[in-house]
Design an enzyme around this catalytic site. Sequence first.
Site, PDB file in Angstrom:
ATOM      1  N   LYS A  62      44.146  50.156  45.401  1.00 56.92           N
ATOM      2  CA  LYS A  62      44.116  48.807  44.847  1.00 56.92           C
ATOM      3  C   LYS A  62      44.874  48.705  43.534  1.00 56.92           C
ATOM      4  CE  LYS A  62      39.670  49.514  42.493  1.00 56.92           C
ATOM      5  NZ  LYS A  62      40.207  49.450  41.139  1.00 56.92           N
ATOM      6  N   ASP A  63      45.110  49.843  42.860  1.00 53.84           N
ATOM      7  CA  ASP A  63      45.847  49.831  41.601  1.00 53.84           C
ATOM      8  C   ASP A  63      47.358  49.883  41.797  1.00 53.84           C
ATOM      9  OD1 ASP A  63      43.501  49.770  40.100  1.00 53.84           O
ATOM     10  OD2 ASP A  63      43.317  51.947  40.107  1.00 53.84           O
ATOM     11  N   ARG A  81      35.146  45.494  30.851  1.00 54.58           N
ATOM     12  CA  ARG A  81      36.147  46.530  31.083  1.00 54.58           C
ATOM     13  C   ARG A  81      35.591  47.893  30.703  1.00 54.58           C
ATOM     14  NH1 ARG A  81      41.285  45.781  30.583  1.00 54.58           N
ATOM     15  NH2 ARG A  81      41.308  47.802  31.639  1.00 54.58           N
ATOM     16  N   GLY A  82      36.335  48.941  31.083  1.00 58.29           N
ATOM     17  CA  GLY A  82      35.948  50.301  30.759  1.00 58.29           C
ATOM     18  C   GLY A  82      35.667  51.111  31.999  1.00 58.29           C
ATOM     19  N   THR A 116      32.211  41.406  35.448  1.00 57.48           N
ATOM     20  CA  THR A 116      33.146  41.930  36.438  1.00 57.48           C
ATOM     21  C   THR A 116      34.544  41.897  35.849  1.00 57.48           C
ATOM     22  OG1 THR A 116      34.156  41.588  38.619  1.00 57.48           O
ATOM     23  CG2 THR A 116      33.357  39.632  37.488  1.00 57.48           C
ATOM     24  N   SER A 174      37.141  41.576  37.861  1.00 55.91           N
ATOM     25  CA  SER A 174      37.951  41.031  38.951  1.00 55.91           C
ATOM     26  C   SER A 174      37.819  39.516  39.063  1.00 55.91           C
ATOM     27  CB  SER A 174      37.522  41.687  40.278  1.00 55.91           C
ATOM     28  OG  SER A 174      38.011  40.975  41.389  1.00 55.91           O
ATOM     29  N   LEU A 175      38.957  38.814  39.029  1.00 55.28           N
ATOM     30  CA  LEU A 175      38.941  37.373  39.264  1.00 55.28           C
ATOM     31  C   LEU A 175      38.454  37.059  40.666  1.00 55.28           C
ATOM     32  CD1 LEU A 175      42.249  35.992  37.681  1.00 55.28           C
ATOM     33  CD2 LEU A 175      39.921  35.749  36.830  1.00 55.28           C
ATOM     34  N   ARG A 176      38.828  37.894  41.615  1.00 51.98           N
ATOM     35  CA  ARG A 176      38.417  37.674  43.005  1.00 51.98           C
ATOM     36  C   ARG A 176      36.906  37.725  43.128  1.00 51.98           C
ATOM     37  NH1 ARG A 176      35.609  41.240  46.175  1.00 51.98           N
ATOM     38  NH2 ARG A 176      36.948  42.942  45.440  1.00 51.98           N
ATOM     39  N   ARG A 177      36.287  38.753  42.536  1.00 53.10           N
ATOM     40  CA  ARG A 177      34.837  38.846  42.607  1.00 53.10           C
ATOM     41  C   ARG A 177      34.182  37.650  41.935  1.00 53.10           C
ATOM     42  NH1 ARG A 177      34.844  45.136  40.667  1.00 53.10           N
ATOM     43  NH2 ARG A 177      34.889  46.150  42.709  1.00 53.10           N
ATOM     44  N   THR A 222      31.093  53.643  30.711  1.00 56.49           N
ATOM     45  CA  THR A 222      31.087  52.639  29.653  1.00 56.49           C
ATOM     46  C   THR A 222      30.445  51.351  30.125  1.00 56.49           C
ATOM     47  OG1 THR A 222      33.081  53.568  28.665  1.00 56.49           O
ATOM     48  CG2 THR A 222      32.534  51.294  28.094  1.00 56.49           C
ATOM     49  N   ARG A 223      30.806  50.900  31.331  1.00 58.17           N
ATOM     50  CA  ARG A 223      30.256  49.640  31.823  1.00 58.17           C
ATOM     51  C   ARG A 223      28.749  49.736  32.071  1.00 58.17           C
ATOM     52  NH1 ARG A 223      34.697  47.428  36.171  1.00 58.17           N
ATOM     53  NH2 ARG A 223      35.849  49.351  35.869  1.00 58.17           N
ATOM     54  N   CYS A 267      46.375  40.592  40.021  1.00 62.61           N
ATOM     55  CA  CYS A 267      45.197  40.480  39.156  1.00 62.61           C
ATOM     56  C   CYS A 267      44.997  39.069  38.615  1.00 62.61           C
ATOM     57  CB  CYS A 267      45.315  41.454  37.982  1.00 62.61           C
ATOM     58  SG  CYS A 267      45.141  43.188  38.463  1.00 62.61           S
TER      59      CYS A 267
END
Length: 360
Positions: free
Chosen positions: A80-81, A149-150, A127, A129-132, A154-155, A230
Amino acid sequence: MSGNGNAAATALARIQTDSVVATLKALYPGLQFEIIAMSTTGDKILDTALSKIGEKSLFTKELEHALEKNEVDLVVHSLKDLPTVLPPGFTIGAICKRENPHDAVVFHPKFVGKTLETLPEKSVVGTSSLRRAAQLQRKFSHLEFRSIRGNLNTRLRKLDEQQEFSAIILATAGLQRMGWHNRVGQGALGVEVRAKDQDILDLVGVLHDPETLLRCIAERAFLRHLEGGCSVPVAVHTAMKDGQLYLTGGVWSLDGSDSIQDTMQATIHVPAQVLKLEGEGVINKSAYNLICSHQFPPPSRIQHEDGPEDDPQLVGITARNIPRGPQLAAQNLGISLANLLLSKGAKNILDVARQLNDAH
């Protein structure tokens, strides 16, 4: 071993890369492997939403630079990256068997036992992700969604120790690979190599999982044709059953209020002997920000100036050991579904989403 010095940031990547190396050692016992940890732009910029950074190669540029300079021989990514259009000179030489592609909701300890539907009004869900966010906003309008982020550590620490988030959305595959089952590219992994390096293409080609490969070709063709990334909420999902490849795709407005979704299918004929490769010598774990550098006993490496013959890429993927016909059928399915959504008004939804995202 070199890296950014942040053990938490590299834990998941190292766990997954060790699995890749172990499989390659079993397949090529005469080779030695050196693992090099590296940081990318996406790893370093953690105070800005992915959709706001504006860089298409957030998790790949630094790694591709090392690949181009022959400092390393292959890079293993979360698929996905990887952008659907790779820079000249690079190709995805292997797509490993996909793990669980679903998302997981992880709740703050005080909300254990809750669901998204039963969270209090105005609860904040994190999140990246814009999609999520768009999909969930459409279904759970009583919630608020903010960027988080992270790395996973971290998250999860932000969730547990701070009071900002009631829950966060993560990829199930990452949680499972870390062994955090109790807290539960998305699941698929790709190996990027130099397009003209025949030896490395041969080396990693055996890692292709045929079914995952065909499904990812269809998905990437769909995303490429829609110019999804993204900055827009685009989703795609595939399934294969009885020789039929099913592709479901959709686009959403940023707030989830408007969407277009549809499903198409195509017959994919894959010889039985190819499908038998599935599960045999196939890697199912990897890392998106580690590089495996292979030290070959000379003179095993031969650079071909013109690259592999009769080996054009499909959506950035090179798979010489998989019949061309099924690959083309998968690509055409992705393009056809994208065209169907565009004919139903997807372009307008995506254009508005891009404009609103750029404005905020």
